[in-house]
Design a protein around this motif. Structure first.
Motif, PDB file in Angstrom:
ATOM      1  N   VAL A 122       0.849  -1.178   0.000  1.00  0.00           N
ATOM      2  CA  VAL A 122       0.000   0.000   0.000  1.00  0.00           C
ATOM      3  C   VAL A 122       0.891   1.237   0.000  1.00  0.00           C
ATOM      4  CG1 VAL A 122      -1.795   1.296   1.209  1.00  0.00           C
ATOM      5  CG2 VAL A 122      -1.800  -1.216   1.230  1.00  0.00           C
ATOM      6  N   ARG A 123       0.677   2.152  -0.969  1.00  0.00           N
ATOM      7  CA  ARG A 123       1.526   3.316  -1.087  1.00  0.00           C
ATOM      8  C   ARG A 123       0.831   4.552  -0.539  1.00  0.00           C
ATOM      9  NH1 ARG A 123       3.419  -0.003  -4.922  1.00  0.00           N
ATOM     10  NH2 ARG A 123       1.564   0.042  -6.212  1.00  0.00           N
ATOM     11  N   ASN A 124       1.577   5.346   0.185  1.00  0.00           N
ATOM     12  CA  ASN A 124       1.095   6.607   0.727  1.00  0.00           C
ATOM     13  C   ASN A 124       0.847   7.574  -0.424  1.00  0.00           C
ATOM     14  OD1 ASN A 124       0.843   9.172   1.926  1.00  0.00           O
ATOM     15  ND2 ASN A 124       2.058   8.497   3.701  1.00  0.00           N
ATOM     16  N   GLN A 125      -0.313   8.248  -0.424  1.00  0.00           N
ATOM     17  CA  GLN A 125      -0.647   9.181  -1.486  1.00  0.00           C
ATOM     18  C   GLN A 125       0.344  10.340  -1.545  1.00  0.00           C
ATOM     19  OE1 GLN A 125      -3.014   8.902  -3.837  1.00  0.00           O
ATOM     20  NE2 GLN A 125      -3.461   6.875  -3.026  1.00  0.00           N
ATOM     21  N   ASN A 126       0.962  10.682  -0.388  1.00  0.00           N
ATOM     22  CA  ASN A 126       1.899  11.799  -0.335  1.00  0.00           C
ATOM     23  C   ASN A 126       3.333  11.368  -0.611  1.00  0.00           C
ATOM     24  OD1 ASN A 126      -0.155  13.655   0.394  1.00  0.00           O
ATOM     25  ND2 ASN A 126      -0.022  12.962   2.534  1.00  0.00           N
ATOM     26  N   GLN A 127       3.527  10.109  -0.863  1.00  0.00           N
ATOM     27  CA  GLN A 127       4.866   9.597  -1.112  1.00  0.00           C
ATOM     28  C   GLN A 127       5.397  10.164  -2.435  1.00  0.00           C
ATOM     29  OE1 GLN A 127       4.980   5.366  -1.183  1.00  0.00           O
ATOM     30  NE2 GLN A 127       7.157   5.213  -0.738  1.00  0.00           N
ATOM     31  N   PRO A 128       6.661  10.626  -2.495  1.00  0.00           N
ATOM     32  CA  PRO A 128       7.215  11.167  -3.739  1.00  0.00           C
ATOM     33  C   PRO A 128       7.126  10.153  -4.869  1.00  0.00           C
ATOM     34  CG  PRO A 128       8.662  11.638  -1.880  1.00  0.00           C
ATOM     35  CD  PRO A 128       7.614  10.678  -1.388  1.00  0.00           C
ATOM     36  N   SER A 129       6.845  10.646  -6.087  1.00  0.00           N
ATOM     37  CA  SER A 129       6.668   9.734  -7.219  1.00  0.00           C
ATOM     38  C   SER A 129       7.927   8.932  -7.503  1.00  0.00           C
ATOM     39  CB  SER A 129       6.262  10.530  -8.465  1.00  0.00           C
ATOM     40  OG  SER A 129       7.252  11.504  -8.789  1.00  0.00           O
ATOM     41  N   GLU A 130       9.107   9.522  -7.210  1.00  0.00           N
ATOM     42  CA  GLU A 130      10.347   8.792  -7.461  1.00  0.00           C
ATOM     43  C   GLU A 130      10.437   7.546  -6.573  1.00  0.00           C
ATOM     44  OE1 GLU A 130      10.119  11.976  -6.762  1.00  0.00           O
ATOM     45  OE2 GLU A 130      10.839  13.035  -8.547  1.00  0.00           O
ATOM     46  N   ALA A 131      10.022   7.696  -5.332  1.00  0.00           N
ATOM     47  CA  ALA A 131      10.044   6.555  -4.413  1.00  0.00           C
ATOM     48  C   ALA A 131       9.029   5.502  -4.830  1.00  0.00           C
ATOM     49  CB  ALA A 131       9.757   7.034  -2.981  1.00  0.00           C
ATOM     50  N   VAL A 132       7.845   5.951  -5.260  1.00  0.00           N
ATOM     51  CA  VAL A 132       6.826   5.020  -5.741  1.00  0.00           C
ATOM     52  C   VAL A 132       7.346   4.279  -6.964  1.00  0.00           C
ATOM     53  CG1 VAL A 132       4.508   4.807  -6.702  1.00  0.00           C
ATOM     54  CG2 VAL A 132       4.943   6.431  -4.857  1.00  0.00           C
ATOM     55  N   ALA A 133       8.002   5.019  -7.861  1.00  0.00           N
ATOM     56  CA  ALA A 133       8.528   4.406  -9.089  1.00  0.00           C
ATOM     57  C   ALA A 133       9.545   3.323  -8.757  1.00  0.00           C
ATOM     58  CB  ALA A 133       9.156   5.479  -9.980  1.00  0.00           C
ATOM     59  N   ILE A 134      10.399   3.575  -7.769  1.00  0.00           N
ATOM     60  CA  ILE A 134      11.405   2.584  -7.373  1.00  0.00           C
ATOM     61  C   ILE A 134      10.717   1.306  -6.892  1.00  0.00           C
ATOM     62  CG2 ILE A 134      13.180   2.051  -5.667  1.00  0.00           C
ATOM     63  CD1 ILE A 134      14.014   5.013  -5.806  1.00  0.00           C
ATOM     64  N   GLN A 135       9.668   1.466  -6.088  1.00  0.00           N
ATOM     65  CA  GLN A 135       8.921   0.301  -5.607  1.00  0.00           C
ATOM     66  C   GLN A 135       8.303  -0.472  -6.764  1.00  0.00           C
ATOM     67  OE1 GLN A 135       6.058   1.389  -2.616  1.00  0.00           O
ATOM     68  NE2 GLN A 135       7.542   2.548  -1.388  1.00  0.00           N
ATOM     69  N   LEU A 136       7.735   0.266  -7.716  1.00  0.00           N
ATOM     70  CA  LEU A 136       7.084  -0.379  -8.855  1.00  0.00           C
ATOM     71  C   LEU A 136       8.089  -1.118  -9.730  1.00  0.00           C
ATOM     72  CD1 LEU A 136       4.557   2.440  -9.814  1.00  0.00           C
ATOM     73  CD2 LEU A 136       3.997   0.197  -8.851  1.00  0.00           C
ATOM     74  N   VAL A 137       9.254  -0.520  -9.934  1.00  0.00           N
ATOM     75  CA  VAL A 137      10.297  -1.183 -10.731  1.00  0.00           C
ATOM     76  C   VAL A 137      10.742  -2.466 -10.029  1.00  0.00           C
ATOM     77  CG1 VAL A 137      12.678  -1.007 -11.567  1.00  0.00           C
ATOM     78  CG2 VAL A 137      11.098   0.904 -11.886  1.00  0.00           C
ATOM     79  N   GLU A 138      10.852  -2.418  -8.706  1.00  0.00           N
ATOM     80  CA  GLU A 138      11.220  -3.628  -7.950  1.00  0.00           C
ATOM     81  C   GLU A 138      10.166  -4.714  -8.119  1.00  0.00           C
ATOM     82  OE1 GLU A 138      11.673  -2.169  -4.001  1.00  0.00           O
ATOM     83  OE2 GLU A 138      13.724  -1.410  -4.323  1.00  0.00           O
TER      84      GLU A 138
END
Length: 203
Positions: A5-21
């Motif tokens: 579950v991703r925080n809506q306020n989480q920076p997109s770069e951090a979200v992208a890293i999770q998604l790439v993983e």
């Protein structure tokens, strides 16, 4: 929905890293999430790179989705900046689309050349009554030939030939991509050319 579950306020770069993983782990649903994360920016850039033609920008984005779905699982482990990777792919696809359109344009021989090279028409600075008559006959032939085209081809060709509209203007006017304009004009030309080919006049 992914288990993480991703925080809506989480920076997109951090979200992208999770998604790439996740993509590296074989979670294909993350591919669409990664694309969606940058969709607005990608859409804007494609519109710029396609010179404001919304239909061509949509075509580039469609190709991007397919290319990303195919390429991301193979290259995810090497991606350090997902946004830059997607932007570079989008740019390359826009360039490919421009090149495709240029090839279409080169294949499209203006029908005006058929009139200019009509052997029945004497070439002179001041058209004679005979030349004017022959030219009128050629245009009447074109009008008759146009009746054999489908409404789709007829409308596009008429805008180009009679209204002297550019291909870009036709694309905007008809709400179609520039590639479709080239394709329709090429199809119309191929159907009309045999009927407009000048005949040899025995004298």
């Amino acid at each position: 929905m992914n288990s993480e579950v991703r925080n809506q306020n989480q920076p997109s770069e951090a979200v992208a890293i999770q998604l790439v993983e996740q993509i590296c782990r074989g979670e294909q649903a993350a591919i669409w999430e990664l694309y969606s994360l940058y969709q607005a920016e990608l859409s804007h850039q494609c519109l710029v790179w396609m010179h404001g033609n919304a239909h061509d920008a949509d075509e580039a984005l469609s190709r991007l989705v397919l290319k990303a779905w195919e390429s991301l699982p193979r290259h995810a482990h090497k991606i350090t900046n997902a946004k830059a990777w997607l932007m570079r792919m989008a740019y390359n696809l826009c360039i490919d689309l421009h090149r495709q359109q240029q090839r279409e344009l080169k294949r499209l021989q203006p029908l005006d050349s058929l009139l200019a090279n009509d052997e029945r028409m004497p070439q002179s600075a001041t058209p004679s009554p005979e030349t004017a008559l022959l030219k009128r006959e050629v245009y009447e032939t074109i009008n008759q030939a146009l009746q054999g085209l489908s409404p789709r081809l007829n409308s596009t060709f008429s805008l180009w030939f009679y209204n002297d509209m550019s291909c870009d203007a036709i694309a905007q006017h008809q709400g179609i991509s520039l590639a479709n304009v080239y394709k329709r004009l090429q199809q119309a030309r191929d159907m009309l050319q045999p009927q407009l080919r000048p005949t040899t006049v025995e004298g």
